[in-house]
Structure formats: structure tokens, C-alpha cells
Motif scaffolding. Structure first.
Motif, PDB file in Angstrom:
ATOM      1  N   ASP A 135     -22.017 -72.279 -54.634  1.00 37.66           N
ATOM      2  CA  ASP A 135     -23.023 -73.206 -53.965  1.00 37.66           C
ATOM      3  C   ASP A 135     -22.792 -73.053 -52.437  1.00 37.66           C
ATOM      4  O   ASP A 135     -23.541 -73.782 -51.474  1.00 37.66           O
ATOM      5  CB  ASP A 135     -22.916 -74.619 -54.459  1.00 37.66           C
ATOM      6  N   PHE A 136     -21.779 -72.453 -51.821  1.00 36.45           N
ATOM      7  CA  PHE A 136     -21.717 -72.304 -50.308  1.00 36.45           C
ATOM      8  C   PHE A 136     -22.057 -70.934 -50.135  1.00 36.45           C
ATOM      9  O   PHE A 136     -23.021 -70.698 -49.272  1.00 36.45           O
ATOM     10  CB  PHE A 136     -20.380 -72.627 -50.071  1.00 36.45           C
ATOM     11  N   HIS A 178     -27.174 -69.376 -48.440  1.00 37.48           N
ATOM     12  CA  HIS A 178     -25.895 -68.355 -49.029  1.00 37.48           C
ATOM     13  C   HIS A 178     -25.931 -67.305 -48.063  1.00 37.48           C
ATOM     14  O   HIS A 178     -24.879 -67.036 -47.433  1.00 37.48           O
ATOM     15  CB  HIS A 178     -25.999 -68.004 -50.298  1.00 37.48           C
ATOM     16  N   ASP A 179     -27.063 -66.618 -47.677  1.00 38.66           N
ATOM     17  CA  ASP A 179     -27.182 -65.323 -46.828  1.00 38.66           C
ATOM     18  C   ASP A 179     -26.566 -65.726 -45.577  1.00 38.66           C
ATOM     19  O   ASP A 179     -25.877 -65.260 -44.713  1.00 38.66           O
ATOM     20  CB  ASP A 179     -28.469 -64.844 -46.881  1.00 38.66           C
ATOM     21  N   LEU A 180     -27.213 -67.009 -44.986  1.00 39.37           N
ATOM     22  CA  LEU A 180     -26.817 -67.330 -43.587  1.00 39.37           C
ATOM     23  C   LEU A 180     -25.366 -67.776 -43.329  1.00 39.37           C
ATOM     24  O   LEU A 180     -24.700 -67.275 -42.444  1.00 39.37           O
ATOM     25  CB  LEU A 180     -27.528 -68.609 -43.395  1.00 39.37           C
ATOM     26  N   ASN A 181     -24.751 -68.236 -44.355  1.00 37.44           N
ATOM     27  CA  ASN A 181     -23.352 -68.792 -44.490  1.00 37.44           C
ATOM     28  C   ASN A 181     -22.572 -67.539 -44.716  1.00 37.44           C
ATOM     29  O   ASN A 181     -21.511 -67.433 -43.831  1.00 37.44           O
ATOM     30  CB  ASN A 181     -23.106 -69.567 -45.824  1.00 37.44           C
ATOM     31  N   ARG A 182     -22.887 -66.666 -45.390  1.00 38.06           N
ATOM     32  CA  ARG A 182     -22.101 -65.262 -45.531  1.00 38.06           C
ATOM     33  C   ARG A 182     -22.301 -64.602 -44.185  1.00 38.06           C
ATOM     34  O   ARG A 182     -21.181 -64.192 -43.765  1.00 38.06           O
ATOM     35  CB  ARG A 182     -22.841 -64.308 -46.459  1.00 38.06           C
ATOM     36  N   THR A 183     -23.308 -64.607 -43.690  1.00 36.27           N
ATOM     37  CA  THR A 183     -23.441 -63.910 -42.329  1.00 36.27           C
ATOM     38  C   THR A 183     -22.403 -64.604 -41.212  1.00 36.27           C
ATOM     39  O   THR A 183     -21.621 -63.887 -40.726  1.00 36.27           O
ATOM     40  CB  THR A 183     -24.964 -64.237 -41.662  1.00 36.27           C
ATOM     41  N   LEU A 258     -27.578 -60.302 -42.411  1.00 34.29           N
ATOM     42  CA  LEU A 258     -26.699 -60.234 -43.196  1.00 34.29           C
ATOM     43  C   LEU A 258     -26.213 -58.746 -43.595  1.00 34.29           C
ATOM     44  O   LEU A 258     -25.040 -58.253 -43.452  1.00 34.29           O
ATOM     45  CB  LEU A 258     -26.713 -60.938 -44.764  1.00 34.29           C
ATOM     46  N   VAL A 259     -27.140 -57.865 -43.846  1.00 34.38           N
ATOM     47  CA  VAL A 259     -27.096 -56.434 -44.064  1.00 34.38           C
ATOM     48  C   VAL A 259     -26.426 -55.719 -42.905  1.00 34.38           C
ATOM     49  O   VAL A 259     -25.400 -54.837 -43.134  1.00 34.38           O
ATOM     50  CB  VAL A 259     -28.495 -55.765 -44.393  1.00 34.38           C
ATOM     51  N   GLU A 260     -26.821 -56.117 -41.540  1.00 34.62           N
ATOM     52  CA  GLU A 260     -26.237 -55.558 -40.256  1.00 34.62           C
ATOM     53  C   GLU A 260     -24.820 -56.052 -40.480  1.00 34.62           C
ATOM     54  O   GLU A 260     -23.813 -55.080 -40.124  1.00 34.62           O
ATOM     55  CB  GLU A 260     -26.868 -56.242 -39.362  1.00 34.62           C
ATOM     56  N   GLU A 261     -24.564 -57.339 -40.469  1.00 37.39           N
ATOM     57  CA  GLU A 261     -23.305 -57.750 -40.259  1.00 37.39           C
ATOM     58  C   GLU A 261     -21.985 -56.915 -41.394  1.00 37.39           C
ATOM     59  O   GLU A 261     -21.188 -56.516 -41.423  1.00 37.39           O
ATOM     60  CB  GLU A 261     -23.017 -59.235 -40.762  1.00 37.39           C
ATOM     61  N   ALA A 262     -22.718 -56.886 -42.852  1.00 39.28           N
ATOM     62  CA  ALA A 262     -22.017 -56.103 -43.929  1.00 39.28           C
ATOM     63  C   ALA A 262     -21.860 -55.045 -43.448  1.00 39.28           C
ATOM     64  O   ALA A 262     -20.682 -54.234 -43.741  1.00 39.28           O
ATOM     65  CB  ALA A 262     -22.893 -56.241 -45.132  1.00 39.28           C
TER      66      ALA A 262
END
Length: 775
Positions: A135-136, A178-183, A258-262
């Protein structure tokens, strides 16, 4: 004045605010203020860092079930991203995160301090836990209410991999929060790893980045799912989406950042020098225990280990298709300008592709097994051609050429190039009809004749690639054949040959190309044979190259009148392709980062001989007298600074045929003789001896001025039994070395530095790995 660590009200204000973004944190916490606190009240900065890490650890422990906890975690994340570069830039502070904080034991503070983890380890472990927090950052698998929330320590993060692909079949429902938090969390990770930017480049590959080393070790229980998540999120990304034009203008794409950061986190974790794999350092100081000699198979870096162990065909297919799709994205020309989203992270993708081929030989063979390799080749040639005049993109030029050099060491690459080239990507090159080999030669010719002068060190590499593929090229187009002869013409002028100590190598490479094609692929190559006959005077001039001092001086005088390194007047360029734009130089004011010098071609490659059955055996260095490159002591007597540390200026002075180089080296008759006697002209001279009289006779008999009749005659001619015995094919295969490992490290961090402008994480900090320059 120092604030007590226990004064929670004071510290909480740093992360309690509700709506902030990372940009706000950068605006609210100016650089000058961070530096002032660092100098004037260091204990406050220390407390702030350790409190922020503590909050992340608490968030990871509790599983962040409330909105408030999530907000605190994100704010701490942003704050640390802001502060860390200022910790790294000060050598006195660099060890701070590797020290332990009293009372913060691994088991919650009641044990001895011996057992305490360094702050860096607590931070990294908390971030990895948070990256798999239901959920995060991932979808919860529970359907029930909060009270039976999943316990973060009991979840198996392999069930929460972010995207289908390698080792995972289920594609979770996209969730932009979730994508924003991962980023944000990945941005913090990248910042942790960036300590490498604050150390000057060194050829000593043993200085592994402690952050990356811990993160990629068995201490990180999420290493496998995280590696898989990062790889899959990059390779599964499709920027064009459902093919609806202009879609990306209506919906902001949360996946792309997110893809860039990954991609950036992935290439940094894979920064590993494979040439020294897990051996103790030269001076005997191993990082680790005395047991290092009995290392487990494979590197300690789990990410490198996992990458090298991928082996399923469908996984390779998924990775290759994904990388090819993203690399081709900037080439997708549609009738509606800007209708498809253009990605900007092709440099990171090229580094990733390089790592895949370098660390996983099975992947390399898979790439070359089918003509899918051409889906990687065409975008690389597009980037090389597009960036050739732009000095801020010299790094991109190098990595593109390095990848092609690596591929060209395999026979299959040369064979694949015979596939006809029909895709019409608008490129600023002459229109031609032919194969992918023609495309490669025409683009290389453009780079050499109209590229930025900083690319001169790459000429050896470019021609080595052409030599490597030449024995397999079935039929070159007339345009490509003329380009090769134009290069020979340019490189064999006396002023060019005499103006720098290794310029004659380029002529040797080109002669080797002609010899390979004439000896092994004569039948389909009437265009090239015809071009050789037309330009036969170039070969005669080479054979009769003057070697006396007076002529050498005269040759050098001529150079002063022709400043342009390679004239373009006698290259018939014809019309460029429709829809193409000329390669533009860098915009003034563009930022670029400096690069370390790359090793010379003799260090970059090792020679292998191809035997009758197509297998290769590597040649011992002492067998190099077989090679025509004149590795005689005379040729190397000026002590070439080919090592990775060679400073740019020294190297550029040496490489560019500038008048100043005559100050440190002068050509002598003995030197010219030493390599002139080795020029491999026998095969071509024999060909001219046999064919020229026949061609002249046809012209006189039929009063011909038309090429097509001559070409028809050459097509049906044969030289069987008339040429010297074919020479063995020599392939120069790329070999890993610490010089290129260091080059990749500086290039990769330079790209990451320049691409992270919003927020500008490292801007204006005291980076040591490279210099930031303005064009």
C-alpha cells in the motif's frame, strides 16, 4: 547552538509538514545553509541525519500504514537526498554514515553498542524494505482491514516484484502513487551511491563503492526481487503506450520518471570491473577476510551475479526487445511531430546493454543469433551520426563505438550485416541502396570526415570494427565502396602519414579491409573492385612513398597549407536522406562533463585468428609480428601514454595532427621505412596487375565510358589461382581492462549528474570524478 537529540519537537518540524515535494525541500534548504551548519554546528547536522534515518527505519518497521507515516517517510527521504551530497563533498564527513550511533543497536538499543549497525547500513536496509511496502510502494495482497495488515518482515518480497518479465509472470495493476513513492526512494538510493562522484578517478579498481557493495550483498534480503523489479520495469516500459497520438500530452506519465530512476540505479549497482573479478588487490590488502582466495564462484556483487546468470531464451527475448524498443524510440518518425513521447534516457540504456553483453556471454550470443541485433545497431548508428558534431556528446559517441567493437568481435555480427537495409530512418547521410554493412560504413565515414575533432581518438576503433566485419561482407554498394577509398585517400596523404606517430595505423587497417574482402568475398564485391581500380593511383603512391628526409619535410610543409584534417571535396556526397536534419554542434552554454582517456586499441582488444572451421584462437602477444600494424619498437618509441590516466590535454595534443606535436616527435627516414616495408599491398597490386589491362582493353574495344559494362565484366571475372595465398583472418576482440572500467564509471556518473536537474541533486557541489564544463 547544538540542539539536544531528545528535543523531538524541534526535529519533527523537518518532516512533519504535510504537502511538500522534493522541489520544495530543495528550495527551502539552500546549499549555503547546509554548508554553514556543517561547518558551524556539526553536531546538529549529525543529529538531523541520524534522526531522519531513524524515521525511515521506524517507517520500514511499522509498514507505513497511515498517511501521516508515509508523509514523514517521504519527507525524510527528500531531506536526505538534499543533504547527502554535502556530506560526501567534505572528506572529514565522508566516514560519518559508516560510523555507529550510540544506542542505535541492531536489536533496538538494549544490546551492546558493538552490535550497532553503521548508519549507512540502517539507511539502505530501511529503503529496501520500504520499496516492498504494501500500500506504499506495492499492491497489498490482503483484502481485509488495517488491523490484519501485512507484517513487513514476514512478507516474501519475491511475490511483490514490480513488473512481469524476467523470473516473474504477473503484471501488477499500475498505480501512479506507488510509482511516485518508488521514484523518490530510488532517488535517495542513487544519492547514497553518488559518493563515487566525490573521489577523483583512479585506475585502482579495488576502491569499490561501500554503499553499492553493501546494497548488493547478501545482507540485503530484497536483492533478488529488487534487481528483477528494476530490470523488468525498464525492459517492459513502452513510452508509446496504446499508440494513441498525443496521448502523452493528455496524461502525465508517472512511469517514465520511475523507469529513468530504475535504469540509473541499475547501471550504478552494476559498476563492477570484470577484468579483475574478485581477486585481491595488488598490494595484498583485500577488503574482507583472509579467506578471499577461496571465493564463492561469481562476484560478491549479487546484482552482477544475477545478471550473469540469466539464461532462459524468453528472458533474453524480453530484455532485448525492451532495450531495442526504447533505443528506437527517438527514431520513430511519425507524420505528426511530437505525437509520440520521446524518451531521454538512451545513454543509460546503452550502458545497461553494454553491461548485459559484458557480464553475460550467453546474452551476447543470443543477441547475435538472429537479425534482432540490427534493431540495436540501427539506433546506435543513428545516435552516432546525430551526435558526431556535438562536443557535449563525445561520451555517447564512445559508448556507441565500444558496443559495436564488442559485437564486431563475433563472426555472427559480420554475417548479420548482410541483411538489406530497408528501414528509412531519416539520417543526414547520402541516399543508398544496400545492406546494414553499407549503412555502417557510410555513417563511420561521416563521423571521420565531419565529426568533432575530439573524436579523433576513436578512428582506430571505428576502423577496427570495419576490419572485424570485412571478411563476411558479401556485397558492398558503390556508395560504401567509394567511402572506403575516400578514407584511404585522405589517410595516405604524406602530410597525414608523417604528422603523428600512429597515423599510419589507419592505412594498415584500411588495407586489411580491402585484403579481407578481395581474398574472402571477391565474388559479390565488384563495386569495391571497380572502386579500387579507379583509384589505383592511391595504392601506387603508397607503394612508392618517399622515405628521404627532404621528402618527409616537404610532406609536412604541405600540411601547413591544408589545415582541414580530411578534405571532403573529393567525396561525392550526393543528396542526404529526406526528412533528415544535419548533425548540429553543441548549443553554446550546454553543460558537459569531462571523461578520462580511453586505452589505445592495442590495450582495448586482443587479436584472435579465425581457423578454417570458423573457430577462433587467441594469438599470444609475441605473435604480433604477423600483424601489419608495425608494433616495432620504433613505432612505440615515444612511450605512448595509452593508459587510462593519460591526461586529456597530453593525449589530445598527441592525437590531433597539430603542428605542436612536431615539438616532441619528428618522423625520420628509418621510422618511415620501418612500417612502409610492412604495408600489405601484395594482394591489391596483383589484382591491379591482372584486371587493369583487361578493363582498359574493354574500354578501348567498345569505346566504353559506361560503368555498367565494366561492372558486369568484373562480376563474372575470377582471380582464383592468381592472388597470393589467402592470409589468416585476424579479429581484434574487445577485452575487459581497468582503463575502460574507469572510463565507464566517469561517463555513467557524468550522465547521471547532468540528467538529474529537477531537482538538481549534485549541482554546484564539489564533484571530483569529472569536471563540469560549459561549451
Amino acid at each position: 547552538q547544538p540542539v539536544e537529540a531528545t528535543d523531538n519537537a524541534f526535529w519533527d518540524q523537518f518532516w512533519a509538514d504535510t504537502a511538500t515535494s522534493v522541489q520544495d525541500v530543495f528550495a527551502l534548504v539552500p546549499a549555503a545553509e547546509i554548508r554553514a551548519v556543517r561547518e558551524e554546528s556539526p553536531s546538529n547536522l549529525a543529529t538531523l541525519c541520524y534522526k531522519a534515518v531513524e524515521k525511515l527505519v521506524q517507517g520500514a518497521e511499522s509498514g507505513c500504514h497511515t498517511e501521516k507515516e508515509r508523509q514523514i517517510v517521504l519527507n525524510c527521504c527528500r531531506l536526505l537526498t538534499r543533504i547527502l551530497p554535502y556530506i560526501f563533498e567534505d572528506p572529514d564527513w565522508r566516514g560519518f554514515f559508516w560510523s555507529t550511533v550510540p544506542g542505535a543497536g541492531r536489536g533496538g538499543g538494549d544490546e551492546d553498542d558493538e552490535n550497532a549497525r553503521p548508519l549507512a547500513e540502517s539507511l539502505l536496509l530501511a529503503v529496501t524494505d520500504l520499496l516492498f511496502c504494501p500500500d506504499f510502494t506495492v499492491q497489498s495482497h490482503r483484502r481485509s482491514t488495517v488491523d490484519t495488515a501485512e507484517d513487513i518482515h514476514s512478507i516474501d518480497s519475491c511475490e511483490y516484484i514490480w513488473e512481469a518479465g524476467v523470473g516473474f509472470a504477473h503484471s501488477p495493476q499500475p498505480n501512479y502513487i506507488h510509482d511516485l513513492n518508488r521514484t523518490e526512494l530510488l532517488k535517495l538510493l542513487l544519492t547514497c551511491f553518488s559518493e563515487a562522484m566525490y573521489l577523483p578517478p583512479s585506475s585502482d579498481s579495488s576502491n569499490t563503492n561501500p554503499w553499492v557493495q553493501f546494497f548488493c550483498s547478501t545482507e540485503n534480503r530484497h536483492a533478488l526481487p529488487l534487481f528483477t523489479s528494476l530490470l523488468n520495469i525498464v525492459c517492459a516500459y513502452d513510452p508509446v503506450g496504446y499508440g494513441i497520438p498525443y496521448n502523452h500530452l493528455l496524461f502525465s506519465d508517472y512511469r517514465e520518471p520511475l523507469v529513468e530512476e530504475a535504469a540509473q540505479v541499475l547501471i550504478v549497482t552494476l559498476d563492477y570491473d570484470s577484468s579483475t573479478s574478485s581477486s585481491p588487490t595488488v598490494d595484498g590488502t583485500t577488503t574482507g577476510t583472509a579467506m578471499d582466495d577461496v571465493d564463492p564462484p561469481g562476484p560478491d556483487n549479487l546484482f552482477v551475479n544475477y545478471l550473469s546468470r540469466i539464461h532462459r531464451e524468453e528472458d533474453f527475448q524480453f530484455i532485448l526487445k525492451g532495450v531495442a524498443r526504447l533505443l528506437s524510440n527517438p527514431l520513430v518518425q511519425t507524420y505528426l511531430p511530437n505525437s509520440a513521447k520521446k524518451i531521454q534516457f538512451h545513454q543509460e540504456l546503452l550502458v545497461l546493454f553494454w553491461k548485459l553483453c559484458d557480464f553475460n556471454k550467453k546474452f551476447l550470443f543470443f543477441v547475435l543469433k538472429s537479425s534482432d541485433v540490427l534493431d540495436i545497431l540501427v539506433p546506435i548508428l543513428y545516435f552516432l551520426n546525430d551526435a558526431r558534431a556535438d562536443q557535449s556528446r563525445v561520451g555517447l559517441m564512445h559508448i556507441g563505438v565500444f558496443i559495436l567493437l564488442l559485437l564486431s568481435g563475433e563472426r555472427n555480427f559480420g554475417v548479420r550485416l548482410n541483411k538489406p537495409y530497408s528501414v528509412r530512418v531519416p539520417m543526414d547521410i547520402p541516399v543508398f541502396t544496400g545492406t546494414h554493412a553499407d549503412l555502417l560504413i557510410i555513417v563511420f565515414h561521416k563521423i571521420i570526415t565531419s565529426g568533432h575533432q575530439r573524436l579523433q581518438p576513436l578512428f582506430d576503433c571505428l576502423l577496427t570494427i570495419v576490419v572485424n566485419v570485412s571478411p563476411y561482407l558479401k556485397s558492398l554498394s558503390m556508395v560504401a565502396a567509394n567511402k572506403l577509398l575516400h578514407l584511404l585517400e585522405a589517410f595516405s596523404t604524406t602530410w597525414f602519414l608523417f604528422s603523428a606517430v600512429q597515423n599510419h595505423h589507419l592505412v594498415f587497417f584500411l588495407l586489411e579491409v580491402f585484403n579481407n574482402i578481395i581474398q574472402y568475398q571477391f565474388d559479390g564485391n565488384s563495386n569495391l573492385v571497380y572502386a579500387v581500380i579507379r583509384k589505383r593511383n592511391v595504392f601506387h603512391q603508397l607503394a612508392n612513398l618517399p622515405t628521404d628526409s627532404q621528402s618527409i619535410q616537404k610532406g609536412l610543409q604541405r600540411k601547413k597549407k591544408t589545415p582541414e584534417p580530411i578534405s571532403r571535396t573529393n567525396s561525392q556526397d550526393g543528396v542526404s536522406m529526406e526528412g533528415s536534419r544535419p548533425a548540429a554542434p553543441a548549443e553554446p552554454g550546454t553543460l558537459k562533463t569531462s571523461l578520462v582517456a580511453t586505452p589505445g586499441i592495442d590495450k582495448l582488444t586482443e587479436k584472435s585468428q579465425v581457423s578454417e572451421d570458423g573457430t577462433m584462437r587467441s594469438l599470444e602477444p609475441e605473435a604480433s609480428q604477423l600483424s601489419p600494424e608495425g608494433n616495432s619498437p620504433a613505432a612505440l618509441s615515444d612511450g605512448e601514454p595509452w593508459s587510462g590516466e593519460a591526461s586529456h590535454s597530453r593525449r589530445d595534443r598527441r592525437r590531433l595532427s597539430s603542428a605542436s606535436s612536431s615539438g616532441q616527435w619528428t618522423p625520420t627516414p628509418d621510422w618511415v621505412m620501418s612500417w612502409k616495408s610492412k604495408l600489405p599491398l601484395q594482394t591489391i597490386m596483383r589484382l591491379l596487375q591482372v584486371l587493369v589491362p583487361q578493363v582498359e582493353k574493354i574500354c578501348i574495344d567498345k569505346g566504353l565510358t559506361d560503368e555498367s559494362e565494366i561492372l558486369k565484366f568484373l562480376q563474372h571475372g575470377t582471380l582464383v589461382g592468381l592472388l597470393p595465398v589467402p592470409h589468416p583472418i585476424l579479429i581484434r576482440k574487445y577485452q575487459a581492462n581497468s582503463g575502460t572500467a574507469m572510463w565507464f564509471r566517469t561517463y555513467m556518473w557524468g550522465v547521471i549528474y547532468l540528467r538529474n536537474v529537477d531537482p538538481p541533486i549534485w549541482y554546484d557541489t564539489d564533484v571530483k570524478l569529472f569536471e563540469i564544463q560549459r561549451v
